[in-house]
Every structure is written in structure tokens, then in C-alpha cells.
Design a protein around this motif. Structure first.
Motif, short mmCIF file in Angstrom:
data_model
loop_
_atom_site.label_atom_id
_atom_site.label_comp_id
_atom_site.label_asym_id
_atom_site.label_seq_id
_atom_site.Cartn_x
_atom_site.Cartn_y
_atom_site.Cartn_z
N LEU A 82 11.26 45.04 -20.96
CA LEU A 82 10.78 43.65 -21.03
C LEU A 82 11.75 42.70 -20.33
O LEU A 82 11.34 41.82 -19.56
CB LEU A 82 10.59 43.25 -22.49
N ARG A 141 5.25 37.14 -23.32
CA ARG A 141 4.12 37.27 -22.40
C ARG A 141 4.07 38.68 -21.81
O ARG A 141 3.01 39.31 -21.76
CB ARG A 141 4.21 36.24 -21.28
N HIS A 142 5.21 39.19 -21.38
CA HIS A 142 5.24 40.56 -20.85
C HIS A 142 4.91 41.59 -21.93
O HIS A 142 4.25 42.60 -21.65
CB HIS A 142 6.60 40.85 -20.23
N LYS A 143 5.34 41.33 -23.13
CA LYS A 143 5.02 42.23 -24.24
C LYS A 143 3.51 42.26 -24.48
O LYS A 143 2.92 43.34 -24.66
CB LYS A 143 5.77 41.78 -25.50
N GLU A 191 9.69 33.03 -24.25
CA GLU A 191 8.27 32.93 -23.90
C GLU A 191 7.87 33.97 -22.87
O GLU A 191 6.82 34.61 -22.99
CB GLU A 191 7.96 31.52 -23.39
N ASP A 192 8.70 34.16 -21.85
CA ASP A 192 8.38 35.15 -20.81
C ASP A 192 8.43 36.57 -21.38
O ASP A 192 7.61 37.42 -21.01
CB ASP A 192 9.35 35.02 -19.64
N VAL A 193 9.38 36.84 -22.26
CA VAL A 193 9.46 38.17 -22.88
C VAL A 193 8.20 38.46 -23.67
O VAL A 193 7.60 39.55 -23.55
CB VAL A 193 10.71 38.26 -23.79
N LEU A 226 14.37 32.59 -22.45
CA LEU A 226 13.62 33.75 -21.97
C LEU A 226 12.53 34.20 -22.94
O LEU A 226 11.72 35.08 -22.60
CB LEU A 226 14.57 34.92 -21.72
N SER A 234 10.91 39.17 -12.17
CA SER A 234 10.01 38.05 -11.86
C SER A 234 10.78 36.82 -11.41
O SER A 234 10.27 35.99 -10.65
CB SER A 234 9.14 37.72 -13.08
N ALA A 235 12.02 36.69 -11.91
CA ALA A 235 12.85 35.54 -11.54
C ALA A 235 13.60 35.77 -10.23
O ALA A 235 14.41 34.91 -9.83
CB ALA A 235 13.84 35.24 -12.66
N VAL A 238 11.21 40.39 -16.82
CA VAL A 238 11.47 38.96 -16.73
C VAL A 238 12.47 38.65 -15.62
O VAL A 238 12.27 37.72 -14.82
CB VAL A 238 11.99 38.44 -18.09
#
Length: 457
Positions: free
Chosen positions: A181, A329-331, A325-327, A323, A188-189, A185
Motif C-alpha cells: 500500500l 483508497r488503495h486498500k 487518505e491515499d493509503v 498519506l 503514484s507520487a 502511494v
């Protein structure tokens, strides 16, 4: 029952016809099929009439073959029930040999599976499930049940000093999912490289590559990760096992801890803290989590795989707030969240004190086994030097110079003793020859026997 034998002709004649003397050919074919396990113990043979019809030979020929194999013990007759395959062990020369089991599994990374609290976990699973609402039986929050996250936040704060609210905890399927995860993230960054410890877990390079990232090895010494070497790279993320370095077993020194966190704050970097077995300390007080000092630049990762059993597939991730929210979302996109039933069991297990009791019991168990290993090494292999012994589930022994640790591992394997070569954990540095030995899975007496065998090998 005869329908199940419609392909017996093909089975028996797969390597040719029965020959000019069908009785002898059938006898040989049946005997070979039974010896090799193609006809299995406990299966019923077709009647002599049915088999004769399948093979196109006289029924008397089949009857004679059955009589001979009955006499030899390959078949057995049951009154009123027909003819059956007897219990005949396959011959070793006609059946592929199975690998011999490891009598002494001393590889690292595994707790005592026999110490798993089965009864207590079943109680937790039953009680936790009964407490779930109907709504909680639907698709879960990708970050996990709030009740589980609440219990974990309290536990981590109390035992490891982790600073987080329940909403900041993400339930994972273990350490590798947490790392996946975070890698997703970071990729993606725009990050392309992550620093990892050397020596360290070599599977991390494969994990990073699967996420489009490269692993950059950073040397580890007696004080932990060499932060100066990290600072000379362009990496803006690093994975560390600061409390109990894997595999050397050293704890990161206070100076290195400060330097690492200073690096993270000055560069905007991320420290991924893999706290895989920090619950087990025997000779000194446990070192607190790095996350407790600078939560904004440390992602904290933990797991039940080392304290209970890998089969649970339960772990947790506490990422920096930026981080989170992005974690999540990927989950959600990865698996829509983990099992609410297992999380409910963990909730009850934590709340009822079951986890604390399990840790107290296994700390005593593992200390006894570690001490047995140290005592046996001192008696039978005094020139092997143990290091990294203060905690965890494994230790390292430095071998006398001149030995090749991979050859030693191969030689011990012939005695069914499974250990790991220290050199197999290195990527870019030279290490003295050594073995990584896990002691959690064997009783003290078996550990002693294994070391005695090592000394003779």
C-alpha cells in the motif's frame, strides 16, 4: 460401481498390450499399478467378468490372475463384497521419492505454531462474531472495523508508544500488504526508488519491483542503518527494522535514530518502520517506536504473523496523516477491505486481555528456547559467536573465518537441519560467514539435539 472402472483398460494398457500371454501381462500390469500407487489401497476391483469384458480376454484368465495376486497379498477378498486393493506400500524404486522432512526447522521468521492459542482464538471468533451488527456483515470499511482500530490504537500506544487516533490505523493482511500500500502511494507520487537495509529481507526487492520501484541497499552495522550512506542517495523513503534489525538482531542506537528522523524531516522523506517482533525482549527494556517521536514522517507497520501465526493474515499500518487518505483508497481498490469476522475476533482478543496473556506466555517460552540454544552452542560449538540475542525469535552466529556459510547450510541440510546463511541476506556488502538460526519452533531438548548434530556435521 463398475462405471468407475470404464477406463481401467486404458490404465492397464497405457504402456502397451498384454502380450501373447495375456494372463502374465495382466498380472504384471496389475502388480505394477498397485506397487506404484496408480491403483490405490482401499479401491474395489471390478469383477472378473467385468474386467475380462473390458480387456477382451477369457474370464478364467482374469480369475487366475486375481487368485495369484490374492496369494501375493496385493489383493484381498471380502466375503460378499468383491475384490479390493490391499494395503501395499509403493516400492521406492518405482515411485518418485518425496523430499525428506526437516527434522529440525531452525529457520528464522516463524513463531511456535504449536503455541497458537487455538481455544482462546475460537472463543474470540465466536464472541466477536456475535457482537457484529447486521450492517457490519456487509462490505467493510477498507481501513477496518472501527472497534478493532480502537483496540489496536490503545494497545500500540500502551505497549509501543505509537501516537495515533483509532481513525489513523489501517488493518492489513500483514506486513507485505502494508508495504504494498505504501509503495503504491509513493509510486503514484513519482518516487522510483526506496532504500532498504543491507543485509535485510531480500523479498523486499521483489515486492518493490512489482510496484515499479527499485530497492537501494543501505549498509547496516552494529548501530543499525548507516544514515550517512542513506543521505548520499536520492531516496526519499526507507524501510527499517529499527527495534530488532532483520537479520542481524541489533537495535538502532539513539544517535542513529535521531539522525534518521532528522534526515526524514529535512528532506520530506518517509521512514517505514517495520516493527515485526518488538514485543519479544528478554534482557533489556524494549525500545520505543520511532513513530512516537515524529509521527508525521514515520509509517508504522506491525503484524500478528510473528506473535501468533502467519495463517491469521492480520496486521496494521499507521501512516502519517498526510498519506492516510491515499493509503485507504488503495486498500479499497485492492481488496475492498479485510475480513470483518477476523477483525471482530481480534477486537475481542485485545479487549479481553487474551493477547496480553499470550504475549506473556510466549515471552517465557521463547526466552527458555533462546537460552537453550545459547547453552548448547557454548557447550558444543564454542567457536561460534552468537550476536543479536537480546530479543526476537532468532539470533545470528558468526562462524570461524574460512568457512563458507552457504556450504555449511547445505551440509546441515543433509542432516535435516534447516538454518539460513547470513550471506544470503546481503546485497552489496561483504559479511563474515554466519548462520541465522530461529529458535521459536523447537523445544529446548530438540534444540540441544540439533546443535549436537551441527557439531558433528
Amino acid at each position: 460401481m463398475a462405471e468407475s472402472w470404464t477406463t481401467l483398460r486404458e490404465l492397464l494398457l497405457a504402456r502397451g498390450q498384454l502380450g501373447a500371454q495375456p494372463g502374465r501381462g495382466l498380472e504384471s500390469a496389475l502388480r505394477t499399478a498397485i506397487r506404484t500407487g496408480r491403483l490405490r489401497t482401499g479401491e474395489r476391483m471390478p469383477s472378473s467378468r467385468d474386467l475380462a469384458a473390458q480387456l477382451g480376454i477369457a474370464r478364467g484368465t482374469v480369475t487366475g490372475v486375481y487368485r495369484q495376486l490374492l496369494a501375493e497379498g496385493y489383493l484381498e477378498a471380502r466375503h460378499g463384497s468383491g475384490t479390493w486393493i490391499a494395503d501395499v506400500a509403493p516400492q521406492p524404486e518405482t515411485r518418485p521419492a518425496r523430499p525428506a522432512p526437516d527434522r529440525y526447522r531452525l529457520g528464522p521468521g516463524m513463531p511456535s505454531l504449536g503455541a497458537f492459542p487455538r481455544a482462546a482464538w475460537l472463543t474470540a471468533l465466536r464472541q466477536g462474531t456475535s457482537e457484529l451488527t447486521d450492517r457490519e456483515l456487509g462490505y467493510p470499511d477498507p481501513a477496518g472495523l472501527m472497534s478493532t482500530r480502537t483496540e489496536l490504537a490503545g494497545y500500540l500506544g500502551r505497549v509501543r508508544g505509537v501516537v495515533t487516533e483509532p481513525a489513523g490505523v489501517v488493518i492489513t493482511h500483514g506486513t507485505f500488504e502494508a508495504l504494498n500500500l505504501l509503495c503504491a502511494v509513493l509510486h503514484s507520487a513519482g518516487q522510483l526508488e526506496i532504500a532498504v537495509e543491507d543485509p535485510g529481507n531480500q523479498e523486499q526487492y521483489e515486492l518493490l519491483a512489482a510496484r515499479g520501484l527499485r530497492g537501494r541497499p543501505i549498509p547496516v552495522d552494529a548501530e543499525g542503518l548507516c544514515v550517512e550512506a542513506l543521505a548520499r542517495t536520492d531516496c526519499r523513503a526507507v524501510i527499517v527494522t529499527s527495534a530488532h534489525q532483520y537479520p542481524l538482531g541489533v537495535s538502532m542506537s539513539p544517535g542513529r535514530r535521531r539522525a534518521l528522523l532528522t534526515w526524514a524531516r529535512s528532506t520530506g522523506g518517509l521512514v517505514i518502520e517495520d516493527d515485526y517482533d518488538a514485543e519479544y525482549r528478554y534482557d533489556r527494556a524494549p525500545v520505543g517506536a520511532l513513530q512516537a517521536i515524529y509521527p508525521d514522517c514515520v509509517a508504522y507497520v506491525g503484524t500478528l504473523s510473528k506473535t501468533m501465526a502467519p495463517a491469521l493474515r492480520l496486521g496494521w499500518l499507521v501512516p502519517p496523516a498526510a498519506l492516510l487518505e491515499d493509503v485507504v483508497r488503495h486498500k479499497r481498490l485492492h481488496d475492498r477491505g479485510g475480513s470483518a469476522l477476523d477483525q471482530a475476533a481480534l477486537t475481542y482478543f485485545l479487549r479481553s486481555g487474551g493477547y496480553d496473556r499470550h504475549l506473556r506466555r510466549t515471552r517465557l517460552l521463547y526466552r527458555e528456547r533462546r537460552d537453550a540454544l545459547l547453552t548448547a552452542l557454548a557447550e558444543y560449538l564454542p567457536d561460534w559467536t552468537p550476536i543479536g540475542i537480546a530479543g526476537g525469535l532468532h539470533l545470528v552466529v558468526e562462524l570461524p573465518s574460512g568457512l563458507d556459510d552457504r556450504q555449511v547450510v547445505e551440509r546441515l541440510a543433509t542432516q535435516h537441519i534447516h538454518v539460513a546463511a547470513l550471506s544470503s541476506y546481503a546485497r552489496s556488502i561483504e559479511l563474515p560467514p554466519g548462520l541465522v538460526i530461529g529458535y521459536a519452533g523447537l523445544t529446548p531438548s530438540r534444540i540441544r539435539t540439533a546443535v549436537k548434530l551441527m557439531a558433528r556435521s
